[in-house]
Design an enzyme around this catalytic site. Structure first.
Site, mmCIF file in Angstrom:
data_model
loop_
_atom_site.group_PDB
_atom_site.id
_atom_site.type_symbol
_atom_site.label_atom_id
_atom_site.label_comp_id
_atom_site.label_asym_id
_atom_site.label_seq_id
_atom_site.Cartn_x
_atom_site.Cartn_y
_atom_site.Cartn_z
ATOM 1 N N HIS A 66 0.836 -1.195 0.000
ATOM 2 C CA HIS A 66 0.000 0.000 0.000
ATOM 3 C C HIS A 66 0.873 1.249 0.000
ATOM 4 C CE1 HIS A 66 -3.849 -2.087 1.656
ATOM 5 N NE2 HIS A 66 -3.390 -2.651 0.555
ATOM 6 N N GLU B 45 0.791 3.892 1.872
ATOM 7 C CA GLU B 45 1.228 4.281 3.213
ATOM 8 C C GLU B 45 2.421 3.439 3.660
ATOM 9 O OE1 GLU B 45 -3.387 4.371 3.182
ATOM 10 O OE2 GLU B 45 -1.786 3.185 2.277
ATOM 11 N N CYS C 169 -6.082 1.274 5.456
ATOM 12 C CA CYS C 169 -6.643 -0.008 5.871
ATOM 13 C C CYS C 169 -6.115 -0.357 7.262
ATOM 14 C CB CYS C 169 -6.251 -1.094 4.867
ATOM 15 S SG CYS C 169 -4.511 -1.596 4.974
ATOM 16 N N CYS D 284 -2.195 -0.783 7.406
ATOM 17 C CA CYS D 284 -1.517 0.512 7.361
ATOM 18 C C CYS D 284 -1.781 1.319 8.627
ATOM 19 C CB CYS D 284 -1.946 1.296 6.129
ATOM 20 S SG CYS D 284 -1.375 0.531 4.590
#
Length: 155
Positions: free
Chosen positions: A78, A80, A106, A109
């Site tokens: 991801h 992040e 999410c 993260c």
């Protein structure tokens, strides 16, 4: 001409970062900022040196995995995560930083953001992950949905 505020400025940069994404399902960008300085950025996609999903196909699509579920069933990282990894790779202290993201983090993260000492998250688009929302609320992390100033349009 109206100068953008700081949140608008960094969110605009975050949207540009998202354009580098190699994900077939969702393009996400993240920028870590402290004291009005960009520390690191990241976008979602496969690890360095790994074949892009455009060539292999999307594993999540093949397995019919709904958005917000079974994050481990993906070849990519991801945005992040990649921003946090870039900061670590270059020895940049992100404790006390703000994370700008085109999408609400999410649960995976969110846990990384909390433990990294990031104090604030500004996001543009929601994400279907109830556990993330619950954990963020419990942690005290400041999370704000970015709203464009009246009369302005997103690019």
């Amino acid at each position: 001409m109206t100068r953008p505020g700081w949140d608008e400025y960094f969110m605009e940069i975050t949207r540009l970062v998202a354009r580098r994404s190699s994900c077939l399902r969702r393009q996400v960008g993240a920028v870590l900022v402290k004291e009005k300085n960009i520390l690191a950025s990241g976008y979602n996609g496969v690890p360095t040196g790994i074949t892009h999903c455009a060539e292999t196909g999307c594993l999540r699509a093949k397995l019919n995995v709904p958005s917000g579920e079974r994050h481990e069933l993906c070849r990519g990282l991801h945005a992040e995560q990649n921003a946090i990894i870039q900061a670590a790779k270059h020895g940049t202290n992100i404790n006390g930083a703000t994370l700008y993201s085109t999408t609400m983090p999410c649960i995976i993260c969110a846990k990384m953001i909390i433990n990294a000492g990031i104090l604030r998250v500004v996001y543009e688009e929601g994400y279907a992950d109830q556990l993330s929302q619950e954990m963020v609320a419990e942690s005290g992390l400041v999370v704000e949905k970015f709203i464009l100033p009246a009369g302005e349009e997103a690019p």
